[in-house]
Design a protein around this motif. Structure first.
Motif, PDB file in Angstrom:
ATOM      1  N   LEU A 293     114.143 -30.526 -15.180  1.00 22.69           N
ATOM      2  CA  LEU A 293     113.050 -31.011 -14.340  1.00 22.69           C
ATOM      3  C   LEU A 293     113.577 -31.696 -13.080  1.00 22.69           C
ATOM      4  CD1 LEU A 293     110.036 -30.885 -14.861  1.00 22.69           C
ATOM      5  CD2 LEU A 293     110.132 -33.235 -15.658  1.00 22.69           C
ATOM      6  N   LEU A 294     114.622 -32.493 -13.242  1.00 26.44           N
ATOM      7  CA  LEU A 294     115.099 -33.289 -12.111  1.00 26.44           C
ATOM      8  C   LEU A 294     116.276 -32.645 -11.392  1.00 26.44           C
ATOM      9  CD1 LEU A 294     114.719 -36.761 -13.825  1.00 26.44           C
ATOM     10  CD2 LEU A 294     113.277 -35.811 -12.036  1.00 26.44           C
TER      11      LEU A 294
ATOM     12  N   VAL B 155     101.177 -30.844 -10.676  1.00 30.14           N
ATOM     13  CA  VAL B 155     102.199 -30.959 -11.720  1.00 30.14           C
ATOM     14  C   VAL B 155     103.258 -29.874 -11.526  1.00 30.14           C
ATOM     15  CG1 VAL B 155     102.669 -30.852 -14.199  1.00 30.14           C
ATOM     16  CG2 VAL B 155     100.639 -32.045 -13.373  1.00 30.14           C
ATOM     17  N   VAL B 156     102.810 -28.643 -11.307  1.00 28.96           N
ATOM     18  CA  VAL B 156     103.778 -27.547 -11.144  1.00 28.96           C
ATOM     19  C   VAL B 156     104.626 -27.786  -9.897  1.00 28.96           C
ATOM     20  CG1 VAL B 156     104.019 -25.064 -10.675  1.00 28.96           C
ATOM     21  CG2 VAL B 156     102.407 -25.872 -12.419  1.00 28.96           C
ATOM     22  N   GLN B 157     103.951 -28.162  -8.801  1.00 30.77           N
ATOM     23  CA  GLN B 157     104.694 -28.386  -7.546  1.00 30.77           C
ATOM     24  C   GLN B 157     105.707 -29.518  -7.701  1.00 30.77           C
ATOM     25  OE1 GLN B 157     102.137 -28.953  -4.099  1.00 30.77           O
ATOM     26  NE2 GLN B 157     103.698 -30.280  -3.190  1.00 30.77           N
ATOM     27  N   SER B 158     105.290 -30.625  -8.302  1.00 37.63           N
ATOM     28  CA  SER B 158     106.224 -31.756  -8.374  1.00 37.63           C
ATOM     29  C   SER B 158     107.307 -31.483  -9.417  1.00 37.63           C
ATOM     30  CB  SER B 158     105.496 -33.076  -8.614  1.00 37.63           C
ATOM     31  OG  SER B 158     104.978 -33.120  -9.890  1.00 37.63           O
ATOM     32  N   ASN B 159     106.976 -30.791 -10.499  1.00 38.82           N
ATOM     33  CA  ASN B 159     108.030 -30.414 -11.453  1.00 38.82           C
ATOM     34  C   ASN B 159     109.028 -29.464 -10.796  1.00 38.82           C
ATOM     35  OD1 ASN B 159     106.790 -32.019 -13.329  1.00 38.82           O
ATOM     36  ND2 ASN B 159     106.323 -30.406 -14.790  1.00 38.82           N
ATOM     37  N   ASN B 160     108.527 -28.509  -9.995  1.00 42.75           N
ATOM     38  CA  ASN B 160     109.436 -27.571  -9.326  1.00 42.75           C
ATOM     39  C   ASN B 160     110.326 -28.274  -8.321  1.00 42.75           C
ATOM     40  OD1 ASN B 160     108.564 -25.399 -10.733  1.00 42.75           O
ATOM     41  ND2 ASN B 160     107.134 -24.679  -9.171  1.00 42.75           N
ATOM     42  N   GLU B 161     109.767 -29.293  -7.664  1.00 41.56           N
ATOM     43  CA  GLU B 161     110.566 -29.996  -6.655  1.00 41.56           C
ATOM     44  C   GLU B 161     111.393 -31.121  -7.257  1.00 41.56           C
ATOM     45  OE1 GLU B 161     107.737 -31.147  -3.693  1.00 41.56           O
ATOM     46  OE2 GLU B 161     107.421 -29.074  -3.048  1.00 41.56           O
ATOM     47  N   GLY B 162     111.166 -31.402  -8.530  1.00 43.02           N
ATOM     48  CA  GLY B 162     111.929 -32.456  -9.201  1.00 43.02           C
ATOM     49  C   GLY B 162     111.550 -33.854  -8.722  1.00 43.02           C
ATOM     50  N   VAL B 163     110.336 -33.988  -8.202  1.00 44.23           N
ATOM     51  CA  VAL B 163     109.866 -35.316  -7.757  1.00 44.23           C
ATOM     52  C   VAL B 163     108.662 -35.715  -8.607  1.00 44.23           C
ATOM     53  CG1 VAL B 163     108.956 -36.673  -5.824  1.00 44.23           C
ATOM     54  CG2 VAL B 163     110.574 -34.814  -5.397  1.00 44.23           C
TER      55      VAL B 163
END
Ligand SMILES: Nc1ncnc2c1ncn2[C@@H]1O[C@H](COP(=O)(O)OP(=O)(O)OP(=O)(O)O)[C@@H](O)[C@H]1O
Ligand SMILES: [Mg+2]
Length: 382
Positions: free
Chosen positions: A182-183, A340-348
């Motif tokens: 994730l990160l 959620v998908v966008q922030s998980n993909n960006e690791g933020v």
């Protein structure tokens, strides 16, 4: 203000001009009692136990037998509940790092306001820690995979960290290390398996923690699946008891199933945050898990249910869910696939990426609710 409310301050500084500058800034201050200015780190380390300061200011560039960083480390290891403010220069920038015993940083030149706000800030945080009786472990768990355990654990830990609690996130998803993915943590970043097995000391912890750009410290899971076997229940227990000494709050992400290490994470929890969603398998597994927890001897108050994707009922209404699991979930977080998908993909974490989104506000509210429960004296039901 009564003298008992004064902050007891010790300064360890070998540059006379800097020590004098601080003295002058404190001159008209009733709320801070300057115990002493010491110029020798070794003497300060030896006497700190008797002096019992609330706050110590240490010059990072302190010279002599015991230099600044070594003194900070000794104060941390002495575990006296003393808050440390480190004085540094812009050429040697430092960040607050409770794992290393640095509760705040003052970079020269600083104003009277900077000085006083740091002293009162670290002192208030210290007092709050003793008032709440030390650290709390929140283990985030789900009886079924893919319901958002990792997403909630990560964002919740960031929200708790923002509430000025020293927070560490433990990736208890030992086989897959969900947080690594994730990160976007580099493969060679150290993990729980890099802690010495026999004699883990507090000092070892800070070397293996991943300091995420989101501001929280993370104890990562091993990079490879088979390495999960190298972590024993004893390692889990020892690691958690050390983390408890350094952090106010420990949030643990877990994997599905009652693996013996997962059980150790659940046993150690002050509160288990169990994720439920509107689907029949989750509800069925939640009931089975409640039976298991009862037979292990967990009191019902140890578990608090968090309804994730609370607005995605998919045919099951909230009352049926509450009827099925036997109580209304204590917490709820809405669904937000895009964020959620966008922030998980960006690791933020989304609580940082979009703090005004409903889902972020929900997680922040869960954090506030959990910390409020944490302050409720034992035996008092809310
Ligand atoms: N509140 C939410 N709104 C929208 N999507 C969500 C929400 N919570 C989780 N998700 C999505 O659900 C999926 C699973 O999330 P996550 O990996 O956090 O679950 P998990 O329970 O940890 O899964 P695993 O069993 O693999 O460990 C992800 O794709 C995530 O984007
Ligand atoms: Mg997960």
């Amino acid at each position: 203000m009564a003298s008992t409310d004064q902050v007891r301050l010790l300064i360890v500084e070998d540059v006379p001009q800097v020590a004098q500058y601080i003295r002058n800034l404190l001159n008209s201050q009733q709320q801070i009692k300057l115990l002493e200015v010491m110029t020798d780190g070794a003497k300060a380390a030896a006497q700190i136990g008797q002096l019992r300061p609330d706050v110590v200011i240490v010059d990072a560039l302190l010279q002599g037998r015991l230099k600044g960083p070594a003194l900070i480390e000794q104060i941390r290891q002495a575990n006296l509940g003393v808050a440390v403010i480190v004085l540094t220069v812009p050429q040697q920038p430092l960040e607050p790092d409770p794992g290393r015993g640095i509760h705040a940083v003052l970079s020269m030149p600083f104003s009277g306001y900077d000085l006083l706000s740091r002293i009162h800030g670290v002192h208030a945080a210290q007092q709050e820690r003793s008032a709440t009786g030390g650290s709390k472990i929140f283990t985030v768990f789900a009886p079924k995979g893919g319901v958002g355990t990792t997403t909630i654990a990560l964002n919740l830990s960031v929200a708790i960290g923002q509430a000025s609690r020293r927070t560490v996130l433990v990736d208890g998803s030992l086989q897959f290390g969900d947080l690594r993915a994730l990160l976007k943590v580099p493969l060679n970043a150290p993990s729980i398996v890099d802690l010495p097995t026999d004699r883990i000391a507090e000092g070892d912890l800070s070397d293996v923690l991943w300091r995420d750009p989101s501001g929280i410290d993370i104890l990562l899971a091993p990079p490879r699946i088979e390495q999960a076997e190298m972590v024993s229940v004893r390692d889990v227990d020892k690691t958690l008891s050390l983390l408890r000494r350094v952090y106010d709050v420990i949030v643990i992400d877990t994997m599905v199933g009652l693996d013996e290490r997962t059980l150790a994470f659940l046993d150690a929890a002050d509160t288990i945050i169990e994720i439920v969603t509107f689907d029949s398998t989750t509800i069925h597994n939640t009931l089975t898990m409640a039976d298991t927890f009862r037979s292990i001897g967990y009191p019902p108050t140890k578990v608090r249910y968090l309804l994730n994707r609370a607005d995605s009922a998919g045919g099951i209404d909230e009352r049926s869910l509450a009827d099925a699991i036997g109580r209304v979930p204590e917490h709820r977080v809405v669904s937000d696939g895009r964020l959620v998908v966008q922030s998980n993909n960006e690791g933020v974490p989304f609580v940082l990426a979009e703090p005004t989104a409903q889902i972020s506000q929900d997680v922040v509210r869960v954090a506030t609710e959990l910390l409020a429960v944490d302050r409720t004296p034992a035996g008092v039901r809310r």
